[in-house]
Design a protein around this motif. Sequence first.
Motif, PDB file in Angstrom:
ATOM      1  N   THR A 104     -10.207  -6.571  -0.045  1.00 41.96           N
ATOM      2  CA  THR A 104      -9.732  -5.904   1.174  1.00 41.96           C
ATOM      3  C   THR A 104     -10.442  -6.418   2.427  1.00 41.96           C
ATOM      4  OG1 THR A 104     -11.286  -4.065   0.915  1.00 41.96           O
ATOM      5  CG2 THR A 104      -9.109  -3.806  -0.079  1.00 41.96           C
ATOM      6  N   GLU A 126     -15.918  -1.804  -7.257  1.00 48.92           N
ATOM      7  CA  GLU A 126     -15.966  -1.614  -5.808  1.00 48.92           C
ATOM      8  C   GLU A 126     -16.263  -2.942  -5.095  1.00 48.92           C
ATOM      9  OE1 GLU A 126     -15.142   0.409  -3.694  1.00 48.92           O
ATOM     10  OE2 GLU A 126     -16.416   0.269  -1.915  1.00 48.92           O
ATOM     11  N   VAL A 127     -17.157  -3.746  -5.673  1.00 45.06           N
ATOM     12  CA  VAL A 127     -17.425  -5.056  -5.067  1.00 45.06           C
ATOM     13  C   VAL A 127     -16.152  -5.903  -5.105  1.00 45.06           C
ATOM     14  CG1 VAL A 127     -18.795  -7.161  -5.196  1.00 45.06           C
ATOM     15  CG2 VAL A 127     -19.874  -4.961  -5.676  1.00 45.06           C
ATOM     16  N   ARG A 183       0.811  -1.222   0.000  1.00 48.41           N
ATOM     17  CA  ARG A 183       0.000   0.000   0.000  1.00 48.41           C
ATOM     18  C   ARG A 183       0.848   1.278   0.000  1.00 48.41           C
ATOM     19  NH1 ARG A 183      -4.712   0.629   2.680  1.00 48.41           N
ATOM     20  NH2 ARG A 183      -4.405   2.733   1.908  1.00 48.41           N
ATOM     21  N   TRP A 185      -0.596   5.857  -5.531  1.00 47.65           N
ATOM     22  CA  TRP A 185      -1.813   5.680  -6.325  1.00 47.65           C
ATOM     23  C   TRP A 185      -1.554   6.213  -7.718  1.00 47.65           C
ATOM     24  CZ3 TRP A 185      -5.435   2.492  -4.876  1.00 47.65           C
ATOM     25  CH2 TRP A 185      -5.456   2.137  -3.521  1.00 47.65           C
ATOM     26  N   LYS A 232      -8.753   1.212  -9.327  1.00 44.86           N
ATOM     27  CA  LYS A 232      -8.895   2.615  -8.905  1.00 44.86           C
ATOM     28  C   LYS A 232      -8.532   3.555 -10.055  1.00 44.86           C
ATOM     29  CE  LYS A 232     -10.128   4.354  -5.312  1.00 44.86           C
ATOM     30  NZ  LYS A 232     -11.573   4.637  -5.001  1.00 44.86           N
ATOM     31  N   ASP A 242     -11.481   3.615 -12.331  1.00 44.83           N
ATOM     32  CA  ASP A 242     -12.638   4.333 -11.791  1.00 44.83           C
ATOM     33  C   ASP A 242     -12.420   5.844 -11.798  1.00 44.83           C
ATOM     34  OD1 ASP A 242     -13.735   1.891 -11.435  1.00 44.83           O
ATOM     35  OD2 ASP A 242     -13.648   1.886  -9.250  1.00 44.83           O
ATOM     36  N   ARG A 260     -13.053  -4.874  -5.160  1.00 46.86           N
ATOM     37  CA  ARG A 260     -12.092  -4.363  -4.164  1.00 46.86           C
ATOM     38  C   ARG A 260     -12.503  -4.763  -2.752  1.00 46.86           C
ATOM     39  NH1 ARG A 260     -11.850   0.245  -7.728  1.00 46.86           N
ATOM     40  NH2 ARG A 260     -13.636   1.155  -6.647  1.00 46.86           N
ATOM     41  N   ASN A 261     -13.800  -4.716  -2.472  1.00 45.63           N
ATOM     42  CA  ASN A 261     -14.255  -5.127  -1.140  1.00 45.63           C
ATOM     43  C   ASN A 261     -13.998  -6.606  -0.892  1.00 45.63           C
ATOM     44  OD1 ASN A 261     -16.208  -3.280   0.793  1.00 45.63           O
ATOM     45  ND2 ASN A 261     -15.852  -2.413  -1.219  1.00 45.63           N
ATOM     46  N   ALA A 262     -14.187  -7.429  -1.923  1.00 50.86           N
ATOM     47  CA  ALA A 262     -13.905  -8.861  -1.751  1.00 50.86           C
ATOM     48  C   ALA A 262     -12.441  -9.054  -1.374  1.00 50.86           C
ATOM     49  CB  ALA A 262     -14.242  -9.620  -3.032  1.00 50.86           C
ATOM     50  N   ILE A 306      -6.281  -3.824  -7.121  1.00 50.60           N
ATOM     51  CA  ILE A 306      -6.813  -2.649  -6.421  1.00 50.60           C
ATOM     52  C   ILE A 306      -6.355  -1.362  -7.119  1.00 50.60           C
ATOM     53  CG2 ILE A 306      -6.700  -1.324  -4.273  1.00 50.60           C
ATOM     54  CD1 ILE A 306      -8.227  -3.783  -3.701  1.00 50.60           C
TER      55      ILE A 306
END
Lengths: 381, 381
Positions: free
Chosen positions: A209, A202-203, A130, A134, A295, A298, A205-207, A291
């Motif tokens: 993170t 987004e789904v 991380r 970005w 991003k 998006d 990325r949520n899966a 990720i």
Amino acid sequence: MFEPPTASTDQQPGELGLVQWHDFVCREEFVFDSGQKLPGITIRYETYGELNADKSNAILICHALSGDHHCAGVHSFHDRKPGWWNNIIGPGKPVDTNKFFVICSNCLGGCQGSTGPGSINPETNLPYGRDFPWLSIADMVRAQHLLVTKHLGISCLYAAIGGSMGGMQVLQWGISYPHAVARLLPMATTARQNAQAIAFNEVGRNAITRDPDWNNGNYGRGKGPQTGLAIARMMAHITYLSDKGLEEKFGRGKVTAGSNRSPLDAEFEIESYLRYQGQSFINRFDANTYIYFTKALDRFDLFGPSGRLEDALSAVSARTLVIGFTSDWLFPPPQNRAIVQALLRCKKHATYAEIDMDLGHDSFLVEAPELYTLVRNFLSV
Amino acid sequence: MFEPPTASTDQQPGELGLVQWHDFVCREEFVFDSGQKLPGITIRYETYGELNADKSNAILICHALSGDHHCAGVHSFHDRKPGWWNNIIGPGKPVDTNKFFVICSNCLGGCQGSTGPGSINPETNLPYGRDFPWLSIADMVRAQHLLVTKHLGISCLYAAIGGSMGGMQVLQWGISYPHAVARLLPMATTARQNAQAIAFNEVGRNAITRDPDWNNGNYGRGKGPQTGLAIARMMAHITYLSDKGLEEKFGRGKVTAGSNRSPLDAEFEIESYLRYQGQSFINRFDANTYIYFTKALDRFDLFGPSGRLEDALSAVSARTLVIGFTSDWLFPPPQNRAIVQALLRCKKHATYAEIDMDLGHDSFLVEAPELYTLVRNFLSV
């Protein structure tokens, strides 16, 4: 991982045969759109065909979210599959390596050799994770521009070609470096991600993170949130296909079942197919790159704060052909057409073509004679 | 959980006001399509309006995947929201409780009071979990039939109405109990799940069963694979809406951000919305029920082994109105129309209506004057 090329006897007519990758190690500081910096970057790339004397025949291929620099030929004759766009690139093919010098690089931020979140941070001797800056589509393109101009010494590309996220890079090339590219051929793409495309990312990325193995992006090679990454890929894969295409290929076909299978095992062929797609993806892709790339997708918005696509596209000087595919519901035809409409409002040389295929967003990657003709003709003049 | 009704002074004109649920405890052995059995079942239900003397004015409402028996009115005047179809059911509304006796039950296998995988298995004194029998849409309908005929003493429903999974139940009523239902009003539904719909459900199931807290379906109340369930819901929620609807509602709108937010926090409004949908779902739904219901959906196939929808629908004697919604891409208009086409080939009394709305699959749940008129007219004759 890499075998040097050997004299080929098996090479098929029209096939590139053995190809090899190279690394461009740029020791200059790289400044991202965000203002963050890296002391230097490495860009992995391949080239096919010969650069001519005046360096005027170079075509850059830009890859999509899950692609890489290896878009044609094989690295070894033991390879099960050639590069991801081998059907369109090669001797005598629409992107003809007998005529053109074809370049393809792994995007900055990637996980196939270019500097990305899985690369070692020299300050910590650990993967950036991380701590990697970005990045934007424009950052990816700036790294490609360094490769093309500084490293390969090419001042102007004959063309830039790409689908999906690759198409965004192609558009960005025309905007960021209008004098360094003569032809733009984006396809199955968009000038900005809309709400539904952001929603699916987004789904995914949520899966990733929310997978307990995410560990805020800090994990060793081959480890990390593999379940989350597989779920993200399974879902995204549906968006790359189409209702009709899935129905024709799988319908309600059942997996041949043993008598004591659980109902939670794959029952339908489409389930088995998706599980395979998820599993094979984690063997070749990195969750952090997923990720970072989603991003970048998006945040891609050529309409900008003014909401006028013309403001960005007014910089373009290249001739442009945008190709949309009827069954693409991720970046549907109107989103592709809108790019050309805006270019025409700016008095640019631009054409829109739409190909009627049932395979959804991924139509640009498959055998498609109509696409081949469009590409060949666009590159011939 | 339940407050008895009290005299209402706040009741709005046209609103049902306070309603209450009841439990039908059936002590007869219940045999599933699979051959598995339960010694008895409980079905939770609500009713609104008055059953007339000859018991000829009963309308059954069938709920969708994430719905329940509470489809109109409020349980308490403190409730934030009324039942899920309160806009269409009530005094003077299209499903007029001044004329009709409206019944809605939580489906067998559910998690809102009817017997389901979260219910206590009397043999173990633990929740059934994965020991709960796999169930079909026909099993759900068989349980509803017991409620309607045995418990409420109604031999023939005036109508059965439902959207999505509710529409499948309505169709199954017409097939399984042709003499027990006079009118069928399925909407936003299908006669069989196609590959794409199965694909999305499979991703949701994988998100749940690969969550470390899944524990093969054995978990206590309020525990279990909540992350997986939230991911499944977030993804499914996208399929309930539409590209255009999302664009109009959210577009690329940004969440107001503090300066030190992480890029992994919700950046776009659509992201924040989906996260909220995922989080609120885990507070009211059970992961096992999600698995069981989606399997029932995926296995629903009225075309059957012959591939001829007419073979199943030839049993229907009810008048049928099927309603499709133009922007529904989960069960698109052609899948709804195909039901009526097959009924007409069987010489049945059937009509298809299509409503042009932008809200996707969930169009049937929102304010829609055209839908109201269709429902009112269909129920008036």
